[in-house]
Structure formats: structure tokens, C-alpha cells
Scaffold this motif. Structure first.
Motif, short mmCIF file in Angstrom:
data_model
loop_
_atom_site.label_atom_id
_atom_site.label_comp_id
_atom_site.label_asym_id
_atom_site.label_seq_id
_atom_site.Cartn_x
_atom_site.Cartn_y
_atom_site.Cartn_z
N THR A 27 0.85 -1.20 0.00
CA THR A 27 0.00 0.00 0.00
C THR A 27 0.88 1.24 0.00
N THR A 28 0.80 2.03 -1.04
CA THR A 28 1.60 3.25 -1.17
C THR A 28 0.73 4.46 -0.83
N LEU A 29 1.10 5.13 0.24
CA LEU A 29 0.35 6.31 0.68
C LEU A 29 0.97 7.58 0.12
N PRO A 30 0.16 8.61 -0.11
CA PRO A 30 0.73 9.90 -0.53
C PRO A 30 1.48 10.55 0.64
N VAL A 31 2.26 11.55 0.34
CA VAL A 31 3.05 12.21 1.38
C VAL A 31 2.12 12.81 2.43
N PRO A 32 2.52 12.79 3.73
CA PRO A 32 1.64 13.32 4.78
C PRO A 32 1.65 14.83 4.91
N GLY A 33 2.53 15.52 4.19
CA GLY A 33 2.58 16.98 4.29
C GLY A 33 3.12 17.60 3.01
N MET A 34 2.64 18.82 2.71
CA MET A 34 3.08 19.52 1.50
C MET A 34 4.51 20.02 1.64
N HIS A 35 5.09 19.98 2.82
CA HIS A 35 6.44 20.46 3.04
C HIS A 35 7.50 19.47 2.54
N MET A 36 7.12 18.25 2.30
CA MET A 36 8.08 17.20 1.93
C MET A 36 8.50 17.35 0.48
N ASN A 37 9.80 17.45 0.28
CA ASN A 37 10.37 17.54 -1.06
C ASN A 37 11.07 16.21 -1.37
N CYS A 38 10.36 15.35 -2.05
CA CYS A 38 10.90 14.02 -2.34
C CYS A 38 11.95 14.11 -3.45
N ALA A 39 12.86 13.18 -3.40
CA ALA A 39 13.91 13.11 -4.42
C ALA A 39 13.28 12.77 -5.77
N PRO A 40 13.90 13.22 -6.86
CA PRO A 40 13.33 12.92 -8.20
C PRO A 40 13.34 11.43 -8.47
N LYS A 41 12.41 11.00 -9.26
CA LYS A 41 12.30 9.59 -9.62
C LYS A 41 13.35 9.22 -10.67
N LEU A 42 13.83 8.01 -10.57
CA LEU A 42 14.89 7.54 -11.47
C LEU A 42 14.37 6.57 -12.52
N TYR A 43 13.18 6.04 -12.29
CA TYR A 43 12.54 5.11 -13.22
C TYR A 43 13.47 3.93 -13.53
N GLY A 44 13.97 3.82 -14.74
CA GLY A 44 14.75 2.63 -15.11
C GLY A 44 16.24 2.74 -14.85
N ASP A 45 16.68 3.75 -14.12
CA ASP A 45 18.11 3.94 -13.85
C ASP A 45 18.53 3.01 -12.71
N PHE A 46 18.96 1.81 -13.05
CA PHE A 46 19.35 0.84 -12.04
C PHE A 46 20.58 1.29 -11.27
N TYR A 47 21.54 1.88 -11.97
CA TYR A 47 22.77 2.33 -11.31
C TYR A 47 22.47 3.43 -10.29
N GLY A 48 21.59 4.36 -10.64
CA GLY A 48 21.23 5.42 -9.70
C GLY A 48 20.49 4.89 -8.48
N LYS A 49 19.62 3.89 -8.69
CA LYS A 49 18.91 3.29 -7.55
C LYS A 49 19.88 2.57 -6.62
N PHE A 50 20.89 1.93 -7.22
CA PHE A 50 21.89 1.24 -6.40
C PHE A 50 22.61 2.21 -5.47
N TRP A 51 22.98 3.37 -5.96
CA TRP A 51 23.65 4.37 -5.13
C TRP A 51 22.71 4.98 -4.11
N ARG A 52 21.43 5.03 -4.43
CA ARG A 52 20.47 5.50 -3.43
C ARG A 52 20.35 4.52 -2.26
N VAL A 53 20.38 3.24 -2.58
CA VAL A 53 20.35 2.23 -1.51
C VAL A 53 21.56 2.38 -0.60
N LEU A 54 22.75 2.55 -1.19
CA LEU A 54 23.96 2.74 -0.39
C LEU A 54 23.89 4.03 0.41
N ASN A 55 23.29 5.06 -0.17
CA ASN A 55 23.16 6.34 0.53
C ASN A 55 22.25 6.20 1.75
#
Length: 346
Positions: A166-194
Motif C-alpha cells: 500500500t503506497t500512501l501519498p506524502v503526509p505533508g506539503m512540506h516534503m520535497n521528495c527526491a526525483p524519480k529515477l525510473y529505469g536507472d538501475f545504477y542510480g537506484k543502487f547508489w540511493r540504496v547505499l546512501n
């Protein structure tokens, strides 16, 4: 002549002819004879048969550090899997401009405070530090550590399921989520390490990932750490328990004040954490062979049996210097005292 006959009769009563100066032999208990009381066979002279026990049977709380190491790998796997799921769910969170935050009763009465979430993470760091210090002086730290690793690792696995289905929307308008990477597997890998390097905390300046709302990981850590601190510390330390409870409670409330989670995220996290903790420790004090013990129906009961097989009694709340770290004068403080006592008795 009469005296010799009396001596022979007494010898027969004592179980046979005895030479002068010999000690009386120990009585032999025949099966079915004697006085039986509370499971002990009692002889005519109130003597009891001494049963020698093996050292392994006497030592009912073995450390078994190899099991603790296996549970460390278990919680590490659970935490890494959680970061992977968070990275995947982040791609499915709808933009806040299209789907605004869901209505929440708590948010209707309490305004958002920007620095509140920093208080939550600081309280969490303090609480975990206090728990580690307490664990350092605990005598049976191996058993308690693997219990903590198992419960926390299982809670992380549960969290992977709830945030993915279940994916809920953000609980507040103040939240600035990181941009989506879609099919960028390498970028997702570095996000996991981060995320792993920052321990999932916002104060470490890691990338803000959205979607891991139900249920709250911060509430889980605050609640579970407090429960372990209270369970394995002396009951008379009420002031210590109160201080840790305040750190945990204030941290949980600040999560809502900062609007980093919905109220349902916090409630579900508290419910699952406390129930899993109480279920596990209830199994350690109940007979698992009873057909009425429905706690043994849990999926993790085989793993529980593996961890607690050799723990034959409740873990006592014993503290002291670790033997490998303590000075020589602190390893056995009563040794010199016992030597003085034996000298005085002589």
C-alpha cells in the motif's frame, strides 16, 4: 557370653557383621521401600541420595555467540532489504500536486513544527546509546542481543511488506521528495547505499525518500529499545525507566508534530512492535509442549526454538564488568574476603 550374643544381634540389625572401628555403611534404598515425599525417596535416617549432574546441565545459560552472529546477519539482511523496497516504492509515490495528503485527525488540531523531527532522531540516538551501555555491563548479553536482533529484523521484514503493498501519498506539503529515477538501475543502487550509510535518518543529509510511511520505522526503534531497556534492567530503577520512557514518548509525538508520518503509521508501528516483543517473551516463560499454547503457531516459532533451545531458565538481571575487560581486582571481589574469613575461622 551374653554380651557377645547382644553384639551379634546389633550387628545383624546394622546390616551385617562389622569389625570394631569400621564406619557404618551407607543405607541401600530398595525400590518401593521407604518414605516418598514430594518426589524424593526418604531413608530411615533422613538421608538423601546425591545425584551428580553434568556441567552442561548445570550451566543453563550458555552464551552461544555463533547464534548471535547468525542473527546479526539476519537483521542486516532485513535492513538492506528494507532500503531496497523503499527505493522501489519511492518510484510509485504520486506527486503531492496531483494527490494531496490524506486527512488526519491529529493534523487538524496540531500545527507543524519544523525542528520536531530532529528531536525524534536525537532522542533515538540517545536511547540506543543508553541501551548499548546497559548491554555492555549485562552478564548475558549474547542471549539478549540475539533476541533484539531477531525482533528488530522481523519488524523490518513486516515493514517491507506493509510499505510495498500500500503506497500512501506524502503526509505533508512540506516534503520535497527526491526525483524519480525510473529505469536507472545504477542510480537506484547508489540511493540504496546512501540510505544505508545515513541509517535512514534525515539529519544525516541523505536523500529524502518518500513512500515508506506505513508503518513508522522511527516509532518501531524508539518503542523496541525502550522495551528492552526496561525488561533487562532492575525493577527498582523506576527513575531510569521513566527517563527512557520520556525519551521514547516525546520522540514518537514529535514524529506527528513534524508531520513526517500519518497517525495510523505510528499506531500500527507501536502495536506490531509491542505485540511481537510480548509474544516472544511470553514463549520464553511458557511451556511450548502444551496444546493450548497458541503462540507456537507463529511462523517464526522454529527459529525461536533454535535460539532458545539451551536457555532453560529466565535470564537474570545480572550486571558487572565483562571478564575480558575487567581489572583483576574486579573479576572476583569476594576472593580476598573469603581467604580472610577462612584464616579467622582456623
Amino acid at each position: 557370653m551374653a554380651s557377645s550374643q547382644v553384639d551379634s544381634i546389633n550387628a545383624k540389625k546394622d546390616g551385617g557383621i562389622r569389625h570394631s572401628g569400621e564406619k557404618k555403611p551407607c543405607p541401600v534404598h530398595a525400590p518401593g521401600s521407604g518414605d516418598v515425599k514430594r518426589g524424593f525417596r526418604k531413608s530411615r535416617n533422613n538421608d538423601y541420595v546425591k545425584i551428580s549432574m553434568k556441567e552442561a546441565e548445570v550451566n543453563r545459560l550458555p552464551a552461544e555467540w555463533w547464534k548471535t552472529l547468525l542473527l546479526f546477519f539476519y537483521i542486516t539482511f532485513s535492513m538492506v532489504l528494507t532500503t531496497v523496497v523503499i527505493t522501489a516504492v519511492h518510484e510509485k509515490v504520486p506527486p503531492k500536486e496531483e494527490i494531496p495528503p490524506l486527512p488526519d485527525t491529529f493534523f487538524e488540531y496540531i500545527d507543524r513544527v519544523k525542528w520536531a523531527f530532529t528531536v525524534t532522531e536525537v532522542n533515538g540516538i540517545v536511547l540506543v546509546t543508553v541501551w548499548l551501555l546497559q548491554l555492555f555491563f549485562f552478564q548475558h548479553k549474547s542471549i539478549v542481543l540475539r533476541r533484539y536482533f531477531f525482533i528488530a529484523g522481523t519488524l523490518y521484514l513486516y515493514r517491507c511488506v506493509t510499505i510495498y503493498i500500500t503506497t500512501l501519498p506524502v503526509p505533508g506539503m512540506h516534503m520535497n521528495c527526491a526525483p524519480k529515477l525510473y529505469g536507472d538501475f545504477y542510480g537506484k543502487f547508489w540511493r540504496v547505499l546512501n540510505l544505508i550509510s545515513g541509517a535512514g535518518m534525515s539529519m544525516t543529509n541523505t536523500t529524502i525518500m518518500c513512500g515508506d510511511f506505513l508503518y513508522s520505522g522511527h516509532t518501531m526503534v524508539l518503542t523496541l529499545t525502550y522495551l528492552f531497556i526496561k525488561e533487562y534492567s532492575p525493577r527498582s530503577f523506576w527513575w531510569y525507566h521513566l527517563m527512557c520512557w520520556l525519551l521514547s514518548a516525546v520522540g514518537v509525538v514529535c514524529i506527528l508534530v513534524a508531520r513526517e508520518h500519518y497517525s495510523v503509521d505510528v499506531v500500527v508501528a507501536y502495536y506490531i512492535t509491542t505485540r511481537l516483543f510480548w509474544f516472544y517473551h511470553s514463549l520464553t516463560t511458557q511451556c511450548q509442549c502444551s496444546p493450548n499454547n497458541y503462540l507456537t503457531k507463529t511462523w517464526w516459532n522454529p527459529l525461536f526454538n533454535f535460539m532458545e533451545r539451551n536457555v532453560k531458565k529466565p535470564v537474570p538481571r545480572e550486571y558487572g564488568w565483562p571478564k575480558s575487560w575487567a581489572p583483576a581486582c574486579l573479576k572476583n571481589p569476594c576472593k580476598k574476603y573469603s581467604m580472610v574469613q577462612s584464616t579467622r575461622d582456623e
